[in-house]
Design a protein around this motif. Structure first.
Motif, PDB file in Angstrom:
ATOM      1  N   ARG A 313      -8.771 -48.608  -0.786  1.00 12.74           N
ATOM      2  CA  ARG A 313      -7.809 -49.893  -1.324  1.00 12.74           C
ATOM      3  C   ARG A 313      -8.663 -51.173  -1.370  1.00 12.74           C
ATOM      4  N   GLN A 314      -9.281 -51.720   0.404  1.00 14.44           N
ATOM      5  CA  GLN A 314      -9.651 -53.079   0.316  1.00 14.44           C
ATOM      6  C   GLN A 314     -10.928 -53.243  -1.147  1.00 14.44           C
ATOM      7  N   ALA A 315     -11.679 -51.563  -1.542  1.00 12.68           N
ATOM      8  CA  ALA A 315     -12.216 -51.941  -2.789  1.00 12.68           C
ATOM      9  C   ALA A 315     -11.624 -53.154  -4.639  1.00 12.68           C
ATOM     10  N   ILE A 316     -10.633 -51.963  -4.115  1.00 10.47           N
ATOM     11  CA  ILE A 316      -9.638 -52.367  -4.798  1.00 10.47           C
ATOM     12  C   ILE A 316      -9.076 -53.680  -5.814  1.00 10.47           C
ATOM     13  N   GLY A 317      -8.707 -54.138  -4.360  1.00 10.98           N
ATOM     14  CA  GLY A 317      -8.702 -55.913  -3.974  1.00 10.98           C
ATOM     15  C   GLY A 317      -9.897 -56.642  -4.858  1.00 10.98           C
ATOM     16  N   TYR A 318     -11.019 -56.469  -4.456  1.00 10.83           N
ATOM     17  CA  TYR A 318     -12.054 -57.105  -4.423  1.00 10.83           C
ATOM     18  C   TYR A 318     -12.384 -57.199  -5.889  1.00 10.83           C
ATOM     19  N   LEU A 411     -12.726 -51.404 -12.175  1.00  9.18           N
ATOM     20  CA  LEU A 411     -12.855 -51.480 -11.627  1.00  9.18           C
ATOM     21  C   LEU A 411     -13.394 -49.880 -12.307  1.00  9.18           C
ATOM     22  N   ARG A 412     -13.846 -50.248 -13.034  1.00 14.59           N
ATOM     23  CA  ARG A 412     -14.925 -49.048 -13.965  1.00 14.59           C
ATOM     24  C   ARG A 412     -15.873 -49.550 -13.365  1.00 14.59           C
ATOM     25  N   ASP A 413     -16.544 -50.503 -13.085  1.00 15.70           N
ATOM     26  CA  ASP A 413     -17.459 -51.694 -12.978  1.00 15.70           C
ATOM     27  C   ASP A 413     -18.179 -50.988 -11.101  1.00 15.70           C
ATOM     28  N   ILE A 414     -17.099 -50.450 -10.889  1.00  9.77           N
ATOM     29  CA  ILE A 414     -17.572 -50.066  -9.749  1.00  9.77           C
ATOM     30  C   ILE A 414     -17.431 -48.715  -9.285  1.00  9.77           C
ATOM     31  N   GLY A 415     -16.917 -47.886 -10.172  1.00 13.97           N
ATOM     32  CA  GLY A 415     -17.424 -46.535 -10.466  1.00 13.97           C
ATOM     33  C   GLY A 415     -16.094 -45.898  -9.694  1.00 13.97           C
ATOM     34  N   PHE A 416     -14.752 -46.470  -9.925  1.00 16.18           N
ATOM     35  CA  PHE A 416     -13.944 -46.036 -10.134  1.00 16.18           C
ATOM     36  C   PHE A 416     -13.174 -46.052 -11.151  1.00 16.18           C
ATOM     37  N   ASP A 417     -12.586 -45.015 -11.392  1.00 16.41           N
ATOM     38  CA  ASP A 417     -11.935 -44.224 -12.531  1.00 16.41           C
ATOM     39  C   ASP A 417     -10.738 -44.599 -12.340  1.00 16.41           C
ATOM     40  N   LEU A 418      -9.991 -45.225 -13.368  1.00 16.01           N
ATOM     41  CA  LEU A 418      -8.573 -45.256 -13.380  1.00 16.01           C
ATOM     42  C   LEU A 418      -7.985 -44.733 -14.368  1.00 16.01           C
ATOM     43  N   VAL A 419      -7.106 -43.687 -14.401  1.00 14.26           N
ATOM     44  CA  VAL A 419      -6.222 -43.709 -15.092  1.00 14.26           C
ATOM     45  C   VAL A 419      -4.998 -44.158 -15.705  1.00 14.26           C
ATOM     46  N   LEU A 420      -4.927 -44.573 -16.431  1.00 17.00           N
ATOM     47  CA  LEU A 420      -3.569 -45.240 -16.900  1.00 17.00           C
ATOM     48  C   LEU A 420      -2.192 -44.920 -17.765  1.00 17.00           C
ATOM     49  N   ASN A 508      -1.048 -56.692   5.143  1.00 23.44           N
ATOM     50  CA  ASN A 508      -1.026 -56.805   4.029  1.00 23.44           C
ATOM     51  C   ASN A 508      -2.259 -56.195   3.757  1.00 23.44           C
ATOM     52  N   ARG A 509      -3.090 -57.625   4.256  1.00 26.98           N
ATOM     53  CA  ARG A 509      -4.222 -58.002   3.187  1.00 26.98           C
ATOM     54  C   ARG A 509      -5.834 -57.215   4.193  1.00 26.98           C
ATOM     55  N   ALA A 510      -5.388 -57.043   5.376  1.00 25.46           N
ATOM     56  CA  ALA A 510      -6.066 -56.287   6.386  1.00 25.46           C
ATOM     57  C   ALA A 510      -6.110 -54.847   6.232  1.00 25.46           C
ATOM     58  N   GLN A 511      -4.608 -54.433   5.342  1.00 23.90           N
ATOM     59  CA  GLN A 511      -4.120 -52.617   5.143  1.00 23.90           C
ATOM     60  C   GLN A 511      -4.046 -52.682   3.802  1.00 23.90           C
ATOM     61  N   ALA A 512      -4.307 -53.610   2.977  1.00 25.12           N
ATOM     62  CA  ALA A 512      -4.179 -53.451   1.523  1.00 25.12           C
ATOM     63  C   ALA A 512      -3.133 -52.759   1.318  1.00 25.12           C
ATOM     64  N   LEU A 513      -2.062 -53.189   1.228  1.00 24.79           N
ATOM     65  CA  LEU A 513      -0.658 -51.725   0.922  1.00 24.79           C
ATOM     66  C   LEU A 513      -0.478 -52.377  -0.663  1.00 24.79           C
ATOM     67  N   LYS A 514      -0.500 -54.010  -1.016  1.00 22.70           N
ATOM     68  CA  LYS A 514      -0.017 -54.960  -1.859  1.00 22.70           C
ATOM     69  C   LYS A 514      -0.606 -55.334  -2.618  1.00 22.70           C
ATOM     70  N   ILE A 515      -1.959 -55.453  -3.360  1.00 21.80           N
ATOM     71  CA  ILE A 515      -2.360 -56.331  -4.203  1.00 21.80           C
ATOM     72  C   ILE A 515      -1.732 -57.660  -4.532  1.00 21.80           C
ATOM     73  N   PRO A 516      -1.172 -58.333  -4.570  1.00 23.99           N
ATOM     74  CA  PRO A 516      -0.664 -59.751  -4.841  1.00 23.99           C
ATOM     75  C   PRO A 516      -1.494 -59.539  -6.378  1.00 23.99           C
ATOM     76  N   MET A 517      -1.158 -60.007  -7.395  1.00 22.35           N
ATOM     77  CA  MET A 517      -2.214 -60.785  -8.957  1.00 22.35           C
ATOM     78  C   MET A 517      -2.220 -61.603  -9.171  1.00 22.35           C
TER      79      MET A 517
END
Lengths: 551, 306
Positions: A313-318, A411-420, A508-517
């Motif tokens: 979850r944190q990786a998604i944010g970064y 996300l692909r750049d960090i090796g995460f396959d996000l399916v839209l 929220n920042r610690a648990q990465a529940l919602k990523i503000p965009m």
């Protein structure tokens, strides 16, 4: 955060004033649009001229209203009408401050009782004096269990009301609720039910023959066509300058723009972003911009593998580069969000450092720490499972074309396959509470919610928009979060409340529940004959102070 | 003929009942609760249930369906969830606009397609035939929204001959009618050419020429009339398609029609409006097809219905 973005965010968050911002803008090379706007209020180039009474304007909107009775309709297209024919008990200004409206003052006399002192000398458009009995009729109608109104869904803490005297009205809440007045400011809480008119024309027809207390009154409506308002000569805050305002729905963006350029309309509400530079270069038009109170964000469902892993979850944010989203998908017409709550909205804490900076190296380090190893196809794997998740979203003004694709690439750049998974919003809304959506692109703002409950809705385990299911993976953490949210919800001391909401954001920042965009900008355009037009971050469209050059 | 018409009308009733049942069943399985959509995500469960109860959508189907049919036969299709106006009123307000647009499109299709097709058939194999069919092909190939936007830009914005969008009056009808009618004109032209060529090769026309009739009498007095049967069929079907397909044109030209109303109703899960709109369009379809069948009998006296 980039120094220029920091300066912009500081200005919008009212941490620096306009003079300091202009000085920083010059030093940092921030270009201020010719409209003079940079969030908040747009002023015409001729604002120094004295307003002239008289005239009319034609406003083209994207959709036509369904009704003028907010009891039955909460669509934005109807909301722009409510902004002008009705008043609210309290009014939110662009800086987020709450100011008197139909309620001249208010006081929390008991933990669950708010006393409103009403403004005197206000009359409905049919001449009826506005009194506390009108409020009783209005709220009783909204909360009629046999036919609840749309505002009922946005005022959950409400329990009952009481008329003390003609100009004193009490609202009783179910639990101590410090932000009741904030929740009464959205247009959906406009005071709209005139008993005389409803009894005269019937409830069904009231939506086509409304009576309000606002600066304009209803004149005529060709359903699906033009809706015309005329000035209220007896408005308590002074007659508006315009004699008439005509609203016309032109759904197609290109047609709406051509209608402005051909002179058929004077004001278009919602301008395609890619047209903004061209209009800004044209001396015949004026582009209005305002960074809205809306925050678009990603909700992460903690119960769905691999999202039950905090490092994932944190990786998604970064991994997400928000600046690219704003530059490409929004063409610069948005602002990076550092919190779920927008600047100017109750609960926003300017002192927090809770944003996820763009740091793909950190994202990859977190994934490797959790044992996710890059596979032959570039996608990480662990114990035979791929690092993948579905991302559900609906394309619209808050999630325009391109945003999801940029996130997917990041996300692909960090090796995460996000399916839209692009889907209809009502379908997503039905599945979110069931926990069927791993990742969701959502948005929150004044137009769809209310101030007091935003933090509660998103983070309490019983909140209407939590959807994170943290309790399934860490019940103790959820209990801890619930306790903070509950304490903040009933805290009447503003400083303490802000501190508690700050703890929620840090959680929220610690648990990465919602990523503000980001916070999208609202865009409109007028001819140069229209003056003192006003875009409110809360997406109101008020014509009270607008005037047109004499012909 | 009257017995035939009566039989067709009577058969419409079970068709509509069947459609009604299908619609109710489909709504049961469609995700999205109308009350929740209306009240918003943060509405309490209690408020959502109250509104659902007020709207009757949480009643079982064996109660909802008979109640709807009983009210519908009296002209009451319920109140729209979006507007709280009677559905019948919303349909009565928007359908004439859609019908006007569709009929205008059909007139355009006929006025352009018929002469083009006759010309192509009578000049078969010549450059006129080729050009006519290329025009027809273009008309069918270019998407209607492209044509619509082009018309607005050229004829409304640049030349100022017509309003861009949203203005009342018949001037606002011209561009959407032409945009809507052009693809159908292409189909009509191709069908007319084909049907005419079939007739022009018939022996009876050789006899007519041998008897000394002028070419115009042969083509228009005999061949064209006999070629009309398949063309009328096509026009009838096209009217149905035009009625159902006006939503794109309605949106681009801000034409307040039934198509865009039903589209909004679907997004809002406005069940009463969807039901009323779909059933009404089905009725119109049936009526149009019946009209086409009656026209057959008028055009060709050999056609008789049992």
């Amino acid at each position: 955060m980039d120094a220029r973005l920091q300066a912009i965010n500081d200005f919008l968050g009212r941490r620096i004033d306009r003079r300091e911002f202009m000085a920083k803008a010059a030093a940092l090379g921030i270009v201020i649009p010719a409209s003079g706007a940079f969030g908040g209020v747009a002023r015409s180039a001729r604002a120094q001229d004295a307003p002239v009474a008289g005239g009319r304007i034609v406003i083209a909107t994207k959709e036509s209203p369904n009704s003028m009775d907010n009891h039955v309709d909460s669509a934005p297209a109807s909301g722009v009408i409510y902004d002008n024919i009705y008043d609210q008990l309290a009014v939110i200004h662009p800086d987020g401050s709450i100011n008197p409206g139909l309620a001249a003052s208010w006081e929390n006399i008991e933990p669950t009782r708010w006393r409103l002192t009403l403004r005197q000398g206000v009359t409905w458009h049919n001449g009826d004096p506005f009194t506390a009995n009108d409020l009783k009729y209005h709220f009783d109608r909204i909360f009629d269990p046999d036919d609840p109104g749309r505002p009922a869904g946005l005022l959950a803490p409400y329990q009952s009301n009481e008329v003390v005297d003609d100009y004193t009205f009490d609202i009783i809440t179910k639990t101590p609720y410090p932000l009741l007045i904030n929740d009464l400011t959205p247009r959906w809480q406009s005071i709209s039910s005139n008993q005389t008119q409803i009894e005269a024309v019937g409830v069904t027809a009231y939506g086509e023959h409304p009576i309000g207390t606002g600066p304009f009154k209803f004149k005529s409506w060709e359903i699906g066509g033009s809706l015309i308002l005329e000035a209220n000569d007896d408005y308590w805050d002074g007659r508006p300058f315009l004699d008439e305002v005509e609203f016309r729905a032109i759904p197609e963006d290109s047609s709406r723009l051509l209608a402005l350029e051909s002179g058929e309309v004077d004001f278009i509400y919602v301008v395609p972003r890619f047209e903004v530079p061209r209009l800004q270069d044209d001396d015949n038009y004026r582009v209005l911009e305002a960074v809205t109170f809306v925050t678009s964000y990603i909700t992460i469902n903690c119960q769905t593998p691999p999202l039950n892993d905090l490092n994932v979850r944190q990786a998604i944010g970064y991994a997400i580069k928000k600046e690219d989203i704003i530059a490409v998908a929004f063409e610069g017409q948005a602002l990076v969000a550092d919190q779920l709550i927008a600047p100017g909205v109750s609960g926003y804490n300017a002192d927090l450092e809770t944003a996820w900076p763009y740091d793909p190296e950190q994202a990859m380090a977190l994934l490797e720490e959790s044992g996710w190893v890059v596979g032959g196809d570039g996608i990480r794997e662990k114990d035979g499972a791929k690092l993948t998740a579905d991302f559900h979203f609906s394309v619209g003004s808050r999630w325009p074309d391109g945003v999801a694709e940029i996130i997917q690439n990041n996300l692909r750049d960090i090796g995460f396959d996000l399916v839209l998974m692009e889907r209809e919003s009502s379908v997503i809304s039905a599945e979110l509470p069931e926990g069927l959506i791993p990742l969701n692109g959502g948005a929150t703002g004044l137009g769809t919610g209310n101030f007091g409950q935003l933090n509660f809705e998103h983070f309490h385990s019983t909140g209407g928009r939590s959807y994170c299911f943290l309790w399934t993976v860490d019940p103790e953490a959820q209990a801890e979060l619930d306790a903070i949210v509950e304490a903040a919800t009933v805290e009447f001391d503003e400083a303490k409340r802000l501190e508690l909401w700050g703890q929620v954001q840090e959680f929220n920042r610690a648990q990465a529940l919602k990523i503000p965009m980001y916070h999208p900008k609202e865009l409109a355009a007028t001819t140069t004959e229209v003056h003192d037009t006003y875009l409110h971050p809360g997406e109101y469209l008020r014509m009270k102070k607008v005037w047109v050059s004499p012909e | 003929m009257l017995r035939y018409i009566a039989r067709r009308v009577i058969l419409t009733v079970p068709m509509l009942i069947g459609m009604t049942i299908c619609l109710f069943v489909v709504f049961q399985f469609t995700p999205g609760n109308p009350a929740e959509i209306a009240l918003g995500e943060i509405a309490t469960r209690e408020t959502i249930e109250q509104l659902s109860s007020a709207w009757g959508i949480d009643d079982p189907l064996y109660i909802q369906i008979p109640r709807f049919i009983f009210n519908a036969v009296q002209g009451d299709f319920g109140l729209s969830f979006m507007t709280q106006r009677p559905v019948a009123d919303d349909i009565a307000r928007t359908f004439p606009n859609t019908m006007l647009l569709a009929l205008s499109g059909l007139v355009v299709a006929t006025l352009i397609g018929l002469p083009l097709g006759v010309l192509a058939a009578t000049k078969q194999g010549t450059i006129v035939d080729t050009i006519s069919m290329v025009i027809a092909l273009l008309g069918m190939s270019v998407p209607v929204f492209v044509t619509a936007m082009l018309f607005i830009y050229v004829f409304a914005f640049r030349l100022g001959w017509f309003p861009v969008a949203g203005e009342p009056g018949l001037r606002s009808l011209v561009l959407p009618a032409v945009a809507l009618g052009l693809p159908s004109a292409a189909e009509v032209a191709r069908m007319t050419r084909s049907s005419m060529l079939d007739q022009l090769s018939q022996d009876y026309l050789r006899t007519a020429r041998a008897k000394g009739l002028r070419p115009a009498q042969v083509v228009y007095g005999h061949a064209f009339r006999n070629a009309l049967i398949p063309i009328v069929t096509l026009l009838g079907l096209r009217l149905g398609h035009l009625l159902a397909g006006t939503v794109v044109v309605e949106t681009i030209f801000s034409w307040p029609g039934l198509g865009s109303l039903i589209l909004d109703a679907v997004l809002f899960r406005d069940y009463p409006l969807i039901r009323g709109g779909v059933l009404f369009i089905a009725l119109v379809f049936v009526a149009v097809n019946l009209l086409v069948d009656v026209l057959y009998g008028l055009i060709d006296p050999r056609i008789r219905y049992a």
